[in-house]
Motif scaffolding. Structure first.
Motif, short mmCIF file in Angstrom:
data_model
loop_
_atom_site.label_atom_id
_atom_site.label_comp_id
_atom_site.label_asym_id
_atom_site.label_seq_id
_atom_site.Cartn_x
_atom_site.Cartn_y
_atom_site.Cartn_z
N TRP A 242 0.84 -1.18 0.00
CA TRP A 242 0.00 0.00 0.00
C TRP A 242 0.89 1.25 0.00
O TRP A 242 1.94 1.26 0.63
N MET A 243 0.46 2.27 -0.74
CA MET A 243 1.23 3.50 -0.82
C MET A 243 0.30 4.70 -0.74
O MET A 243 -0.71 4.75 -1.44
N GLU A 244 0.64 5.64 0.14
CA GLU A 244 -0.11 6.89 0.23
C GLU A 244 0.38 7.83 -0.86
O GLU A 244 1.58 8.06 -1.00
N CYS A 245 -0.55 8.37 -1.63
CA CYS A 245 -0.18 9.14 -2.81
C CYS A 245 -0.32 10.65 -2.64
O CYS A 245 0.12 11.41 -3.50
N GLY A 246 -0.94 11.10 -1.54
CA GLY A 246 -1.18 12.53 -1.37
C GLY A 246 0.06 13.36 -1.15
O GLY A 246 0.00 14.59 -1.22
N ASP A 247 1.21 12.71 -0.87
CA ASP A 247 2.46 13.46 -0.71
C ASP A 247 3.41 13.27 -1.88
O ASP A 247 4.61 13.52 -1.78
N ASN A 248 2.87 12.83 -3.02
CA ASN A 248 3.68 12.64 -4.22
C ASN A 248 4.40 13.94 -4.57
O ASN A 248 3.77 15.00 -4.63
N PRO A 249 5.72 13.90 -4.81
CA PRO A 249 6.42 15.13 -5.19
C PRO A 249 6.00 15.68 -6.54
O PRO A 249 6.21 16.86 -6.82
N LEU A 250 5.40 14.84 -7.39
CA LEU A 250 4.88 15.31 -8.67
C LEU A 250 3.41 15.66 -8.47
O LEU A 250 2.52 14.80 -8.51
N PHE A 251 3.14 16.94 -8.25
CA PHE A 251 1.77 17.38 -7.99
C PHE A 251 1.59 18.82 -8.47
O PHE A 251 2.57 19.56 -8.55
N PRO A 252 0.35 19.25 -8.74
CA PRO A 252 -0.81 18.38 -8.91
C PRO A 252 -0.79 17.71 -10.27
O PRO A 252 -0.03 18.11 -11.16
N GLN A 253 -1.60 16.68 -10.43
CA GLN A 253 -1.79 16.02 -11.71
C GLN A 253 -3.25 16.12 -12.11
O GLN A 253 -4.10 16.50 -11.31
N ALA A 254 -3.53 15.74 -13.33
CA ALA A 254 -4.88 15.97 -13.86
C ALA A 254 -5.89 14.94 -13.38
O ALA A 254 -7.08 15.25 -13.29
N GLY A 255 -5.49 13.74 -13.07
CA GLY A 255 -6.42 12.68 -12.72
C GLY A 255 -6.51 12.44 -11.23
O GLY A 255 -6.26 13.34 -10.41
N THR A 256 -6.81 11.22 -10.84
CA THR A 256 -6.99 10.87 -9.43
C THR A 256 -5.65 10.56 -8.76
O THR A 256 -5.46 9.50 -8.15
N LEU A 323 27.43 7.77 1.30
CA LEU A 323 26.49 8.89 1.31
C LEU A 323 25.67 8.79 0.04
O LEU A 323 26.16 9.04 -1.05
N THR A 324 24.39 8.39 0.17
CA THR A 324 23.58 8.12 -1.01
C THR A 324 22.76 9.32 -1.48
O THR A 324 22.38 9.38 -2.64
N ASP A 325 22.47 10.28 -0.58
CA ASP A 325 21.65 11.41 -1.01
C ASP A 325 21.74 12.53 0.01
O ASP A 325 21.99 12.30 1.20
N ILE A 326 21.53 13.74 -0.47
CA ILE A 326 21.28 14.90 0.38
C ILE A 326 19.84 15.31 0.12
O ILE A 326 19.49 15.71 -0.99
N ILE A 327 19.00 15.18 1.12
CA ILE A 327 17.58 15.44 0.97
C ILE A 327 17.26 16.92 1.18
O ILE A 327 16.48 17.51 0.44
N GLN A 328 17.88 17.51 2.20
CA GLN A 328 17.74 18.95 2.47
C GLN A 328 19.10 19.49 2.86
O GLN A 328 19.72 18.93 3.77
N PRO A 329 19.60 20.54 2.21
CA PRO A 329 19.02 21.25 1.07
C PRO A 329 19.30 20.54 -0.25
O PRO A 329 20.32 19.88 -0.41
N THR A 331 17.97 20.61 -4.76
CA THR A 331 17.10 21.10 -5.84
C THR A 331 16.54 19.96 -6.68
O THR A 331 15.93 20.20 -7.71
N LYS A 332 16.74 18.71 -6.23
CA LYS A 332 16.16 17.58 -6.96
C LYS A 332 14.64 17.69 -6.93
O LYS A 332 14.04 17.96 -5.89
N VAL A 333 14.01 17.41 -8.08
CA VAL A 333 12.55 17.54 -8.13
C VAL A 333 11.86 16.54 -7.22
O VAL A 333 10.76 16.80 -6.72
N THR A 334 12.49 15.39 -6.98
CA THR A 334 11.87 14.41 -6.09
C THR A 334 11.87 14.87 -4.63
O THR A 334 11.16 14.31 -3.80
N HIS A 335 12.64 15.91 -4.31
CA HIS A 335 12.68 16.46 -2.95
C HIS A 335 12.02 17.84 -2.88
O HIS A 335 12.21 18.55 -1.89
#
Length: 635
Positions: A242-256, A323-329, A331-335
């Motif tokens: 199960w995955m919660e989709c309301g926090d998707n970094p790609l938003f808003p979208q046209a459908g559900t 070191l796999t990622d810097i989340i903050q700060p 400019t990656k669109v996924t963050h």
């Protein structure tokens, strides 16, 4: 027969020091237009790519997948399943190395683009020499007017592997019926036994699984079921698919896009599930996947599942952190929901050493400023990743800067592979706000779903408002005085459907914006945000704030029998033009409205006289396009 194209890789040298990483990019699909084949429901784009030879040691392989709107089409509409598969040129076995769920692209503009990443290092035995990479786009929508522009880029870093791979076994690969009494899914997900290689140190099971179909219970797309992984007959992992989709970094979208789904969301590159197996050299072992028991009348659910067992030698190092990622700060669109950012940085690390990671040194700084040093302690097991919040705020008066992080001394020892201990991200300064702000909140018809707060970097609450006394469709303005520092404004919607959502027209539409003491907008937020608004800002007495002079426009409802309402707010009066046009041919204008010296207000239109169709509403400010959205009329 599709034309086979050979694409060569380019070599990029990263630095010349002993800690440098040698990196190449292998691009199999470069900005290719991808469309459906409605006659088949699946369209294959096979391309040959030249990967490193088998003798070249590979440390990691990251697949970068970029989507854009095609040059001569608009972005596609539907959330279809796409597969990225690999086949070595002299082999018949095909491996699904990645899976993409396409977004609802109905109102993406021509300049839209998004990029996702997934680690495919486990397939390094396959991604060697000449490999056929097949991008498979499924679906049935029109292929003459809409599609995607897709780039598939393999980012390969040379160096000693975390562990030497020995074999890749395909465990399951198929679209398995789920819920059928006469043909249960376990008839197909049967236990499989392998004999470990003589030099096996451990193994890993790697799974891509998404639920699809729609029976009376919403299964498999809209129902939550668990999955067990069994190793030698014992359950070693249970996961709710199960995955919660309301926090998707790609938003808003046209459908559900906000609707939670069975292990996926629209506009999402699947991050596969991985579980380590304690296999023993030369001994047989059995792996099995069991789904939660489920039967229903008139079943139609499917579990789209591919699973692999990868055998490895023992890890090459005892103490090895990456070191796999810097989340903050970042400019990656996924963050982008978490940035721009000023406050306590967040990084992600992975323990690639056989010893549990108990401590290490972390150094971090914004370029040109004094480095901060942190002695971290914790417990990260081999193969596991963890997000770490660093204890000192980062903030720069520069609008943009480089942010550096380096790791050292895992468990107090020399790191066995230092080249992946450093990373640089792009820092963008958060907005500067005045010390007195006004939170403007217009509730929708379900205000009990909302609450909001302002909290500083260290968790101290400057302001909080719950939903107890909030009334529907009411404007609230809260004046807040803030001390100097870095802050986060968090506006939550517990239902995950924002302050407006086209599918829930009866819920109405609300708005949120931040104003200065003079009532001017300093930050305006879209109402279709899903689960939350997450906005970082800073209060600096010696720095001036800027107004948000871009107009805020909202049209509701997006699906209507005729009446629509347009809310417009802008700090600056302007000549505003509103057009209603055909979705497929924007030169067909059905209505045009002009408003002179207009700054804010609510405009209403009745389109009930127009035929059933999909239209765009376009808004121009002084002849500059500032808004475009789709209206579904009489659907």
């Amino acid at each position: 027969m599709k034309k086979i194209k050979y694409l060569f890789f380019c070599l990029i040298a990263i630095g010349l020091t002993t800690n440098a990483q040698e990196k190449i990019h292998v691009v199999s699909h470069q900005g290719e237009t991808i469309v459906t084949d409605p006659s088949q429901g699946s369209n294959s784009y096979k391309r040959m790519a030249k990967f490193p030879e088998a003798s070249k040691p590979i440390r990691s392989i990251i697949l970068n997948l970029k989507f854009e709107c095609p040059d001569k089409m608009r972005c596609a509409d539907w959330d279809y399943v796409d597969h990225i598969k690999a086949r070595q040129v002299n082999d018949t076995t095909v491996y699904e190395i990645a899976r993409m769920l396409t977004p609802y692209g109905g109102f993406f503009q021509k300049d839209w683009g998004f990029e996702w990443r997934v680690d495919v290092t486990d397939f390094s035995l396959i991604l060697r020499d000449e490999v056929e990479i097949d991008y498979i786009h499924t679906g049935y929508e029109d292929n003459k007017s809409r599609g995607w522009k897709v780039t598939v880029d393999f980012e390969i870093i040379y160096g000693k592997p975390v562990a030497n791979p020995l074999a890749v076994h395909k465990l399951y690969d198929g679209n398995f019926k789920y819920g059928f009494k006469d043909d249960p899914i376990e008839n197909h997900l049967v236990p499989i036994t392998y004999k470990a290689k003589s030099n096996n140190g451990f193994s890993k099971i790697k799974i891509h699984q998404t639920g699809h179909g729609m029976d009376a219970n919403g299964c498999g797309e809209f129902c939550s079921k668990y999955r067990d992984i069994l190793f030698n007959g014992a359950v070693i992992d249970r996961q709710d698919l199960w995955m919660e989709c309301g926090d998707n970094p790609l938003f808003p979208q046209a459908g559900t896009w906000i609707f939670d789904r069975a292990n996926w969301c629209p506009g999402y590159l699947v991050q596969p599930d991985e579980v380590l197996l304690n296999t023993e050299a030369g001994k047989s072992f059995t792996v099995d996947i069991n789904m939660e028991p489920y039967e229903t009348e008139n079943p139609s659910a499917n579990e789209l599942l591919s699973a692999f067992v990868i055998e490895y030698e023992s890890p090459n190092a005892k103490n090895d952190v990456t070191l796999t990622d810097i989340i903050q700060p970042s400019t990656k669109v996924t963050h982008k929901r978490k940035n721009p950012f000023g406050g306590l940085p967040v990084i992600q690390v992975k323990n690639n050493g056989s010893n549990p990671l108990k401590k290490m040194n972390i150094e971090y700084y914004i370029e040109g400023e004094k480095p901060q040093k942190y002695k971290w302690t914790g417990d990260i097991q081999f193969g596991e990743s963890a997000a770490i919040t660093l204890p000192t705020e980062v903030f720069s008066k520069k609008e943009q800067a480089k942010f550096h992080v380096s790791l050292s001394k895992p468990n107090g020892k020399t790191d066995a592979f230092k080249a992946d201990n450093e990373m640089v991200s792009n820092y963008e300064r958060p907005d500067i706000l005045p010390d007195t702000i006004v939170v403007y909140y217009k509730s929708n018809n379900k205000p009990w779903q909302n609450n909001y707060s302002i909290v500083n970097s260290f968790g101290e609450v400057a302001f909080a408002k719950d939903s107890i006394h909030i009334k529907p469709s009411t404007v609230y303005q809260d004046t807040i005085h803030l001390k100097p520092g870095n802050y986060n404004f968090k506006f939550n919607d517990t239902e995950g459907d924002g302050l407006e959502f086209w599918f829930k027209a009866k819920d109405g539409r609300g708005e949120v914006k931040l104003l200065d003491a003079n009532g001017k907008a300093i930050k305006q937020f879209g109402s279709d945000f899903g689960s939350h608004i997450n906005y970082n800002f800073s209060v600096q007495p010696d720095m001036l704030y800027e107004l948000d002079n871009e107009p805020s426009v909202g049209v509701f409802p997006a699906r209507t029998q005729g009446p629509i309402t347009l809310d417009y707010f802008c700090n600056t009066p302007a000549n505003v033009k509103v057009l209603i046009v055909d979705q497929e041919d924007e030169t067909k204008v059905f209505e045009a409205h002009n408003y002179m010296n207009f700054s804010k207000g609510t405009l209403t239109y009745d389109l009930s006289y127009l035929p059933k169709n999909r239209y765009y509403i376009l808004v121009y400010m002084n002849d500059k396009g500032v808004y475009k959205n789709r209206i579904r009329l009489k659907e």
